[in-house]
Scaffold this active site. Structure first.
Site, short mmCIF file in Angstrom:
data_model
loop_
_atom_site.label_atom_id
_atom_site.label_comp_id
_atom_site.label_asym_id
_atom_site.label_seq_id
_atom_site.Cartn_x
_atom_site.Cartn_y
_atom_site.Cartn_z
CG ASP A 1 3.51 -8.97 -1.22
OD1 ASP A 1 4.43 -8.33 -2.31
OD2 ASP A 1 4.29 -9.52 -0.67
CG HIS B 1 7.48 -8.81 -3.54
ND1 HIS B 1 6.90 -8.83 -2.22
CD2 HIS B 1 8.66 -8.83 -2.85
CE1 HIS B 1 7.56 -8.89 -1.30
NE2 HIS B 1 8.72 -8.69 -1.77
CB SER C 1 9.96 -9.87 1.01
OG SER C 1 9.87 -8.66 1.19
#
Ligand SMILES: *[C@@H]1O[C@H](CO)[C@@H](O)[C@H](O)[C@H]1NC(C)=O
Length: 773
Positions: free
Chosen positions: A143, A219, A548
């Site tokens: 990620d 994220h 996600s």
């Protein structure tokens, strides 16, 4: 949602490539080397030098210049290397016997605490205690890195035993990432991969990001804490979603592999992240990213290639389906060896309602955290009447916007940016219109001014009110956090990418759904919650949406299953999650699809919503291993060389010795494609008894699908021992002229009275067979 400026990045890449001299332009390619020609060593320095000479030996003088440069050598996720090559060099390598495939590097895009209780995870019963909270499991998260500074989700946990000795990874230190301060018995690994990205984007990483494992986006911090974050009491986004934040596998360890940067993730970096994660000995890999656009063929998709090698080593790979819904064929990460996760809601809302001057009220959603609108009757205008229907910065006339609430159309700029633009123009508030295809869903945003988002249908009525009133007025009422039974939950997110499977229609995708809407989890200190540069707020937790977010929920649950059942293969873990998933919402109806407001289908929710406490005891599993995946690729019509990109075996696959169709792959779901003239389709399956009950009799029952006669042979399966396998065949016979839809759906349940082993059935009808469409 994918928040990185991927489209922008692609345009920049093209511009940069054109600027270089046409003939000599260098691009990054991933070169898959035939196993017979690959070095025996897996030592990075040896590999790099062997592959450099490989290039010198294989490129004749006429294409030798400029000298190619090796970026990465792969030994665990793939066999070969990534290098900077000219188009002519790449073409020459493609023609070599020793080269299986040359795949251009491409940019991928990035596609939590109430969710443990929503999922039924409890310290006192079920999967969590059965797995000792996942203490022996390491989850590798590919990620944007991790932000552990002052984030309790990644703090050392004194209650944890030492990390599993099978894990060989570590944290790398950089000026921005002090491994001895940040890494501990929770965060056990942190690495970063930049070479593909820097080659594509001119190497200016420090201008936009930190060349370290440190997450400057948020994220990766969000996804890793969702999978395995330590418990944090009093977590919240301002006053929203207050409560205890905890990962799905609170005992599991996190290893961060940063392969995503400000403008996206390069596939050569992703493949190297897989290579390292496999070498380090992680047990689960969580990948909340995917190809831009439609799913690429498995042999040219780094996620599929890396995942194949991982699964072969017993590593579960859980991936997001993508946020490209609600159109069909939009799901990515659709290889049968990947666990593909869609996104759905939980029972928590953040309502912020629009109240018009005439009293009409429309439910909206917002995470605005500032002073609420005091006044009741604030002038209301449509962005299209004041300079910009999209509410673009600099295009709205301040004289027409000042002190007003502005209605903004979807598209062009981001949701938070629309609010920012209205604020800059002096507006009092904003109402964001959702895209029509999203139906009942509006997307929640942490706005920097009083703003809310409403459905397309609600916006039509608000716009009509504006058109038909001389002095339209409105206000927005922020209702904070609301947990309750209405609207029903779970519901499938409109953005969740859908099947059918573009590459292998007989493999149903996505596999399962999990919470992916308005999820609270840890956030970076290097980016604002809205991701706007002008937003100076810094938060420890943020609430965001996307597949996600659903993917790491399933990665964490898979980690718990891995520990509860160390002997289960990745396919068995997937089977347990799929066959025990539920399909009915809290109102007793089939899980709804927010894009239509109607019942969702297995092309949206897969086998259903994960049910962790049921998955620990599924009764039967549909297992599969490397050999099954090879047969699957043979059935797809892949060549031996294409298959070798994934298998990396010295022995060449001879597909002529393998029978069976794609539909015979031992999948825990059924997808049948009738071509016109087909009389019937038979698919074969093998189930293994993993129940505690050695002697058991399972009986099949089939529901639906419309227009098909389903026959199961044999209709009962007798087991006399655990681990015993039994085979069955299921035949789908179309009843001609009886269907009016392109797809019909049903399910098959094998039950021994204690377990219900449920698989969805999806039928795709040939265009000519559908009576009236
Ligand atoms: C890194 O962290 C360790 C442990 O907290 C500390 O002793 C050391 O001084 C730090 N190093 C740097 C360069 O800040």
């Amino acid at each position: 949602m994918a928040r990185l400026a991927v489209v922008l990045c692609l345009l920049l890449t093209v511009a940069a490539a054109v600027a270089e001299s046409e003939a000599e332009a260098l691009s990054t390619y991933i070169v898959h080397v035939a196993p017979a020609h690959a070095p025996q060593s897996s030592r990075p320095r040896v590999l790099a030098s062997v592959y450099s000479s490989f290039l010198r030996d294989h490129l004749p003088a006429r294409v030798g210049r400029p000298a190619p440069r090796v970026l990465y050598s792969y030994a665990h996720a793939a066999t070969g290397f990534a290098a900077r090559l000219t188009a002519a060099q790449a073409a020459h390598l493609t023609s070599q016997d020793s080269v299986l495939a040359v795949v251009p590097d491409v940019t991928h895009q990035l596609h939590t605490t109430l969710t443990p209780s929503f999922l039924g995870l409890s310290e006192s019963f079920g999967l969590l205690p059965a797995s000792n909270r996942g203490t022996d499991v390491v989850i590798g998260v590919i990620d944007t890195g991790v932000y552990p500074k002052d984030r309790a989700s990644f703090a050392a946990d004194p209650s944890l035993p030492p990390p599993p000795s099978t894990f060989r990874g570590r944290c790398v230190s950089t000026p921005a990432f002090n491994a001895s301060a940040y890494c501990n018995n929770k965060l056990v690994g942190a690495k970063f991969f930049t070479l593909g990205y820097e080659a594509a984007h001119g190497g200016a990483i420090e201008e936009t990001d930190s060349k370290s494992p440190l997450d400057t986006n948020g994220h990766g911090t969000h996804t890793s804490s969702t999978a395995a974050g330590s418990a944090v009491v009093d977590a919240a986004f301002f006053d929203y979603a207050k409560g205890k934040a905890i990962g799905m596998a609170p005992g599991a360890r996190i290893a961060a592999y940063k392969a995503c940067w400000a403008r996206g993730c390069s596939s050569s970096d992703i493949l190297m992240a897989f290579d390292e994660a496999i070498k380090d000995g992680v047990n689960v890999i969580s990948v909340s990213l995917g190809a831009v656009g439609r799913a690429p063929q498995f042999y040219s998709d780094t996620t599929a290639v890396g995942a194949f090698s991982a699964v072969r080593k017993g590593i579960v790979v859980s991936a997001s389906a993508g946020n490209a819904g609600p159109g069909e064929f939009t799901a990515v990460n659709i290889a049968p060896w990947i666990l593909t996760v869609g996104a759905s809601t939980i029972y928590r809302q953040f309502p912020a309602n629009v109240v018009l001057g005439n009293g009409e009220t429309f439910t909206g959603t917002s995470l605005y955290a500032g002073t609420p609108l005091g006044a009741r009757n604030i002038p209301l205008v449509y962005g299209g009447d004041v300079g910009s229907n999209f509410c673009e910065a600099g295009k709205m006339k301040p004289s027409l916007v000042a002190g007003k609430i502005v209605v903004c159309d979807p598209g062009v700029n981001g949701r938070a940016a629309k609010g920012e633009a209205v604020k800059l123009a002096g507006g009092a508030g904003a109402i964001l219109v959702s895209i029509k295809a999203f139906g009942e869903q509006a997307i929640t945003t942490p706005h920097v001014l009083p703003a809310t988002a409403v459905t397309f249908a609600a916006a039509e009525k608000i716009k009509k009110y504006i058109r038909t009133n001389a002095s339209p007025v409105a206000t927005i009422v922020f209702l904070g956090t609301v947990v309750g039974r209405t609207p029903s939950s779970p519901r499938m997110a409109s953005f969740s990418s859908r099947g059918p499977n573009l590459l292998a229609p007989e493999i149903l995708k996505p596999d399962v759904t999990a919470p992916g809407v308005d999820i609270l989890a840890a956030w970076t200190g290097e980016n604002s919650p809205s991701e706007l540069d002008s937003d100076t707020r810094r938060v420890k937790f943020n609430i965001i949406s996307g597949t996600s977010m659903s993917c790491p929920h399933v990665s964490g649950i898979a980690a718990l299953l891995r520990q509860a059942h160390p002997d289960w293969s990745p396919a068995a873990i997937k089977s347990a999650l799929m066959t025990t998933a539920y399909n009915v919402d809290n109102a007793g109806d089939i899980i709804k699809d927010m894009s239509t407001g109607e019942a969702s289908t297995p092309f949206v929710r897969g086998a259903g919503h994960v049910s962790p406490n049921c998955a620990v005891d599924p009764g039967l599993v549909y297992d599969a291993g490397t050999d099954d995946y090879i047969s699957f690729m043979c059935a797809l019509g892949y060549t031996a060389r294409q298959i070798a990109v994934l298998t990396r075996d010295g022995s060449v696959t001879d597909c002529s010795t393998r029978s069976g169709s794609v539909g015979d792959h031992n999948y825990p779901a059924f997808s049948v494609v009738f071509s016109s003239g087909d009389d019937e389709v038979t698919q074969h399956r093998v189930v293994r008894n993993v129940g505690s009950n050695a002697g058991s009799t399972y009986t099949a029952s089939v529901t639906g699908p419309a227009g098909v006669r389903v026959m199961v042979e044999p209709p009962t399966l007798q087991f006399s021992a655990t681990q015993q396998t039994q085979e069955y065949a299921i035949t789908f016979a179309p009843e001609k002229g009886s269907v009016t839809e392109k797809y019909t759906f049903g399910s098959i349940v094998w039950s021994d009275g204690k377990h219900k082993v449920t698989s969805p059935i999806a039928i795709t009808w040939a265009a000519g067979e559908v009576a009236a469409m």
